[in-house]
Motif scaffolding. Sequence first.
Motif, PDB file in Angstrom:
ATOM      1  N   VAL A  25       0.846  -1.215   0.015  1.00  0.00           N
ATOM      2  CA  VAL A  25       0.072   0.252  -0.120  1.00  0.00           C
ATOM      3  C   VAL A  25       0.865   1.185   0.032  1.00  0.00           C
ATOM      4  CG1 VAL A  25      -1.853  -1.258   1.211  1.00  0.00           C
ATOM      5  CG2 VAL A  25      -0.081   0.063   2.546  1.00  0.00           C
ATOM      6  N   PRO A  26       0.287   2.331  -0.339  1.00  0.00           N
ATOM      7  CA  PRO A  26       1.334   3.783  -0.160  1.00  0.00           C
ATOM      8  C   PRO A  26       1.520   4.011   1.202  1.00  0.00           C
ATOM      9  CG  PRO A  26      -0.796   4.142  -1.434  1.00  0.00           C
ATOM     10  CD  PRO A  26      -0.875   2.592  -0.871  1.00  0.00           C
ATOM     11  N   LEU A  27       3.007   4.368   1.287  1.00  0.00           N
ATOM     12  CA  LEU A  27       3.421   4.525   2.611  1.00  0.00           C
ATOM     13  C   LEU A  27       2.439   5.537   3.410  1.00  0.00           C
ATOM     14  CD1 LEU A  27       5.977   4.393   4.354  1.00  0.00           C
ATOM     15  CD2 LEU A  27       7.149   5.961   3.356  1.00  0.00           C
ATOM     16  N   SER A  28       1.706   6.484   2.822  1.00  0.00           N
ATOM     17  CA  SER A  28       1.021   7.318   3.883  1.00  0.00           C
ATOM     18  C   SER A  28      -0.152   6.596   4.559  1.00  0.00           C
ATOM     19  CB  SER A  28       0.587   8.473   2.601  1.00  0.00           C
ATOM     20  OG  SER A  28       0.078   7.803   1.475  1.00  0.00           O
ATOM     21  N   THR A  29      -0.563   5.448   3.456  1.00  0.00           N
ATOM     22  CA  THR A  29      -1.772   4.801   3.886  1.00  0.00           C
ATOM     23  C   THR A  29      -1.367   4.034   5.302  1.00  0.00           C
ATOM     24  OG1 THR A  29      -2.608   4.476   1.712  1.00  0.00           O
ATOM     25  CG2 THR A  29      -3.428   2.990   3.394  1.00  0.00           C
ATOM     26  N   ALA A  30      -0.159   3.484   5.201  1.00  0.00           N
ATOM     27  CA  ALA A  30       0.331   2.567   6.282  1.00  0.00           C
ATOM     28  C   ALA A  30       0.476   3.569   7.661  1.00  0.00           C
ATOM     29  CB  ALA A  30       1.672   1.881   6.036  1.00  0.00           C
ATOM     30  N   ARG A  31       1.110   4.681   7.413  1.00  0.00           N
ATOM     31  CA  ARG A  31       1.122   5.729   8.453  1.00  0.00           C
ATOM     32  C   ARG A  31      -0.092   5.723   9.009  1.00  0.00           C
ATOM     33  NH1 ARG A  31       4.732   9.405   4.781  1.00  0.00           N
ATOM     34  NH2 ARG A  31       7.244   8.685   5.313  1.00  0.00           N
ATOM     35  N   ARG A  32      -1.001   6.235   8.259  1.00  0.00           N
ATOM     36  CA  ARG A  32      -2.327   6.509   8.644  1.00  0.00           C
ATOM     37  C   ARG A  32      -2.998   5.482   9.527  1.00  0.00           C
ATOM     38  NH1 ARG A  32      -6.926   6.205   6.177  1.00  0.00           N
ATOM     39  NH2 ARG A  32      -6.094   5.997   4.245  1.00  0.00           N
ATOM     40  N   TRP A  33      -2.695   4.420   9.010  1.00  0.00           N
ATOM     41  CA  TRP A  33      -3.425   3.048   9.629  1.00  0.00           C
ATOM     42  C   TRP A  33      -2.919   2.834  11.011  1.00  0.00           C
ATOM     43  CZ3 TRP A  33      -3.894  -1.322   5.500  1.00  0.00           C
ATOM     44  CH2 TRP A  33      -5.073  -0.944   4.572  1.00  0.00           C
ATOM     45  N   ILE A  34      -1.581   3.265  11.261  1.00  0.00           N
ATOM     46  CA  ILE A  34      -1.027   2.760  12.605  1.00  0.00           C
ATOM     47  C   ILE A  34      -0.927   4.080  13.287  1.00  0.00           C
ATOM     48  CG2 ILE A  34       0.256   0.814  11.757  1.00  0.00           C
ATOM     49  CD1 ILE A  34       2.793   2.504  12.188  1.00  0.00           C
ATOM     50  N   GLY A  35      -1.244   5.205  12.848  1.00  0.00           N
ATOM     51  CA  GLY A  35      -1.298   6.513  13.610  1.00  0.00           C
ATOM     52  C   GLY A  35       0.264   7.026  13.602  1.00  0.00           C
ATOM     53  N   ALA A  36       1.148   6.573  12.423  1.00  0.00           N
ATOM     54  CA  ALA A  36       2.511   7.159  12.684  1.00  0.00           C
ATOM     55  C   ALA A  36       2.471   8.796  12.211  1.00  0.00           C
ATOM     56  CB  ALA A  36       3.350   6.217  11.710  1.00  0.00           C
TER      57      ALA A  36
END
Lengths: 234, 402
Positions: free
Chosen positions: B192-203
């Motif tokens: 997935v896009p890096l931004s999506t992964a960040r958003r999913w874990i709250g990074a």
Amino acid sequence: MNDPLSAARTRPLLAGETITRVLPGAVPITALEGVSVSVEGGELVAIAGPSGSGKTTLLAILGGLDRPTSGRVFLEGEEIYGLSRRALTKFRTSRIGFIFQTHNLLASLTARENVELAVRMVCGRAVDPRVTATEALASLDLAKLSHRLPIQLSLGEQQRVAVARAIAIKPRVLIADEPTASLDGTNGERVLEALHAATRTGCAVILASHDDRCLRSATRVLHLLDGRLEAGGS
Amino acid sequence: MPSLVGVAVRNIARTPRRSATISLAVVGGCAALVFMMGMNAGLSQMTISNSVGLMLGAVQIDSATGARTIPVKPALPALDGVEGVKGAAPRLHLPALLGNTGAALVVGIDAAREARASKFPRLVTRGSLPAPGGELHAAIGSSLASQLGVKVGDAVPVSWLDGMNRVRRSELVVTGIVRTGSDELDQKLVFVPLSTARRWIGASEGDAGAIVVSAADNNDSNGLAARIRGRLDPAVYRVRTWGQVSPQLKGMVSYQRGSINIVLAVIYLVVGAGVAAIQLMGILERTREFGVLSSIGFTPGRVIALVAVESLMIGVLAVIIGLALGAALVTLVAHAGGFDVRIAAGGEGLEGLIGMDPYLRPIVTLRAMAFAAGLVGPVLILGGVLPALRAARMTAMDALRR
């Protein structure tokens, strides 16, 4: 009273005392048994005997090429087998010249280079090896063949080169094993003449031969049979 | 009058067949050793390259404190200009469930940077990796796609734990199918896009779980890691080589090298014995000649010196030609594309190599050259000198009787 000068005068040039040589093997063979020989300078001593009688072995031992199982060999009063290996090599090569039954020239060197190498090994810088070799070859009528490799020489010519190599170092003793074997009359005569010429310079020549020409021209003839010297041979 | 060297030259020239036979043995031996060691180096390189090109990278940067994320910003620009860095890509991993198939590994990526840092962009068999703007787009492993029965353009439900360990659900649109050749990866990978992964874990924006660095030379991973460490704050960043990240892989490569070294040792023995035997025969034939030399005053040391000089003359030239021939063969094979290991494998497991580079390209290494010269040269000289020593130690008469 012991007089060293007198002793030196009466001492033989080369002497072998009770030489025994046993060739090792599954069945050891006694090639020589209790042989005593003495040779003076200027003598040409021939050793005669049938094949296998020990002639070559005796020559090798007298020449410092093969150690006796027992007995001693003196050259100019020095017990040669009492010397270290290195000292023996030096002592032997500076005083003894060899002519083998098969000519044993170094195949990769020309006739002149074969002689030069021996001169250089023995005499070092004391003489000019090239000049000495050229003179030695010329004395055997080989000057025109000096640039040839052994393979380009006849058997007689090769043997004469071997003689030239042996006499070039001006040895005190010249040892020749069947030097005229396989040579025709003329070549055989030339080789014998060269050996006699060496004796005239005070060199002792000891040769082993079946050749009547050699035996007839010898000062003395020693007869070997089954490794023992026959009594009264001369 | 020729000197010792001159006599040696004459001897070599007098017996051209013998000299040529010994030379050929040395040339062949050296070339074979260089080539075989080149193949060994190429195989190791291929194994490492195929492994670090996917998840590992030659060097990995993550948190020195064990935190889940690291700030990308100071680290990524710091890698610019570091010698040996081929590319670098930030990633963020999180476990997830995709559809009802079980565990998946969601990997947040920057697709543009992955092109230089890994092989993933080249392993997309259909569609493409998710672009930075596509928040709920994903490229998934081929086995996972088969299990789910999805294709490019389909939507698939996904659930994950957010930063507060709460289960979150959404739906991803498949933009691409990735086939790495590794069943393990193809059954669980979800890009997935890096931004999506960040958003999913709250990074935080600008954070990533790790930065994967690819190297221009995978054999230099230790040096590269050291150079990178010099550029980064050790209190924040942990820099590890692929071998430190995956000791299992390093162990496997070492095991592979060890196994091949056993085969190489047999080849060394055969080459060494062959060269020694040919040299030995040549010298034993010359026992009589040594007897003649001894009779005219050559000491054993001088006889040995003559043989050593001859061996050196033949050996130096033959070793140089052998090394050059071996290096040329290696270079030729490498330039021609290398050996296709799939052919050597007899067709088995071909599908498993889809994502891997199946071509073994041998490598010329100085170590191989030094080893070949270091083995063949001394064997040649010892193979000549030892029998010559024996001959020289005989009485001249014994030698002449031969």
